[in-house]
Design a protein around this motif. Structure first.
Motif, short mmCIF file in Angstrom:
data_model
loop_
_atom_site.label_atom_id
_atom_site.label_comp_id
_atom_site.label_asym_id
_atom_site.label_seq_id
_atom_site.Cartn_x
_atom_site.Cartn_y
_atom_site.Cartn_z
N GLY A 42 0.98 -1.00 0.05
CA GLY A 42 0.10 -0.10 0.12
C GLY A 42 0.81 1.17 0.04
N CYS A 43 1.82 1.19 0.59
CA CYS A 43 2.94 2.23 0.96
C CYS A 43 3.51 2.36 -0.52
CB CYS A 43 4.17 2.18 1.81
SG CYS A 43 3.20 2.57 3.46
N TYR A 44 4.05 1.35 -1.23
CA TYR A 44 5.02 1.40 -2.34
C TYR A 44 4.40 0.33 -3.35
CZ TYR A 44 7.46 4.22 0.82
OH TYR A 44 7.52 5.20 1.82
N PRO A 45 3.29 0.73 -4.08
CA PRO A 45 2.81 -0.49 -4.93
C PRO A 45 3.73 -0.83 -6.05
CG PRO A 45 1.71 1.68 -5.22
CD PRO A 45 2.40 1.94 -3.82
N GLU A 46 4.72 0.01 -6.37
CA GLU A 46 5.37 -0.26 -7.82
C GLU A 46 6.74 -1.24 -7.17
OE1 GLU A 46 5.85 2.44 -10.65
OE2 GLU A 46 3.97 2.97 -10.76
N CYS A 47 6.95 -1.49 -6.25
CA CYS A 47 8.35 -2.16 -5.56
C CYS A 47 7.94 -3.63 -5.43
CB CYS A 47 8.52 -1.55 -4.34
SG CYS A 47 10.02 -2.26 -3.79
N ALA A 48 8.85 -4.40 -6.04
CA ALA A 48 8.63 -6.14 -5.93
C ALA A 48 8.86 -6.26 -4.38
CB ALA A 48 9.72 -6.56 -6.51
N ILE A 49 8.05 -7.19 -3.87
CA ILE A 49 8.05 -7.67 -2.33
C ILE A 49 8.38 -9.17 -2.47
CG2 ILE A 49 6.90 -7.95 -0.11
CD1 ILE A 49 5.33 -5.27 -0.94
N VAL A 50 9.46 -9.51 -1.97
CA VAL A 50 9.66 -11.07 -1.82
C VAL A 50 9.50 -11.20 0.07
CG1 VAL A 50 11.58 -12.73 -1.75
CG2 VAL A 50 11.32 -10.87 -3.69
N VAL A 51 8.90 -12.07 0.13
CA VAL A 51 8.50 -12.36 1.56
C VAL A 51 9.76 -13.54 1.95
CG1 VAL A 51 6.97 -13.41 3.39
CG2 VAL A 51 6.09 -11.77 1.77
N LEU A 52 10.36 -13.26 2.97
CA LEU A 52 11.18 -14.14 3.55
C LEU A 52 10.67 -14.40 4.91
CD1 LEU A 52 13.63 -15.97 2.91
CD2 LEU A 52 15.11 -14.17 3.53
N SER A 53 10.26 -15.63 5.17
CA SER A 53 9.37 -15.92 6.45
C SER A 53 9.73 -17.22 6.87
CB SER A 53 7.83 -15.67 6.24
OG SER A 53 7.42 -15.85 7.40
N GLY A 54 9.54 -17.58 8.11
CA GLY A 54 9.67 -19.01 8.61
C GLY A 54 8.38 -19.64 8.73
#
Length: 158
Positions: free
Chosen positions: A85-97
């Protein structure tokens, strides 16, 4: 009359720039390990909270965010949506356990470009870099498709 659409995505080598990646991870030791693994592939910066990420994004642009969804200042189920929502044009890669299939689906539905599992998908820097580059490319295509879709909806010629 509609003209053909042509896109050009220059490679990092062709423009002499390194993609900037922001790691949002509250475990300092883990963040440091990711910086060491990714530092030869990207320009990497790290913050520990979503609030800090928003502040950093206000000063610099990033090609991707490597995002832990279990941050101290968010709820696990809304971290991706808040970041996107803050940065819609940025790719988000979730790294989670978290390996829960429903949680993974939710993150992807909330526009994460990729979901990687800590301890399984984070062992090799080259594999991480490939996953991040793939997420950036996929996100760029998605953003362009969305722009064209909106232009068509608004009756604009392409």
């Amino acid at each position: 009359m509609a003209s053909s659409i042509k896109y050009f995505w220059p490679s990092i080598e062709s423009v002499g720039l390194m993609t900037k990646v922001l790691i949002v991870e509250d475990d300092v030791g883990y963040a440091w390990m990711m910086i060491k693994k990714l530092g030869s592939f990207f320009e990497v910066e790290s913050v520990a909270t979503l609030k800090e990420a928003v502040e950093v994004f206000g000063k610099r642009a990033f090609g991707a965010v490597l995002l832990d969804i279990g941050l101290p200042d968010t709820k696990i189920d809304n971290t991706v949506a808040l970041m996107k929502g803050c940065y819609p044009e940025c790719a988000i890669v979730v790294l989670s356990g978290h390996e829960d299939p429903e949680r993974i689906k939710r993150c992807i539905r909330d526009s994460a470009s990729s979901y990687l599992i800590k301890g399984r998908d984070d062992k090799d820097g080259q594999q991480l870099a490939t996953a991040i580059n793939s997420a950036i490319s996929n996100n760029a295509v998605y953003q362009k498709v969305e722009r064209v879709r909106k232009e068509i909806e608004n009756g604009s010629e392409i």
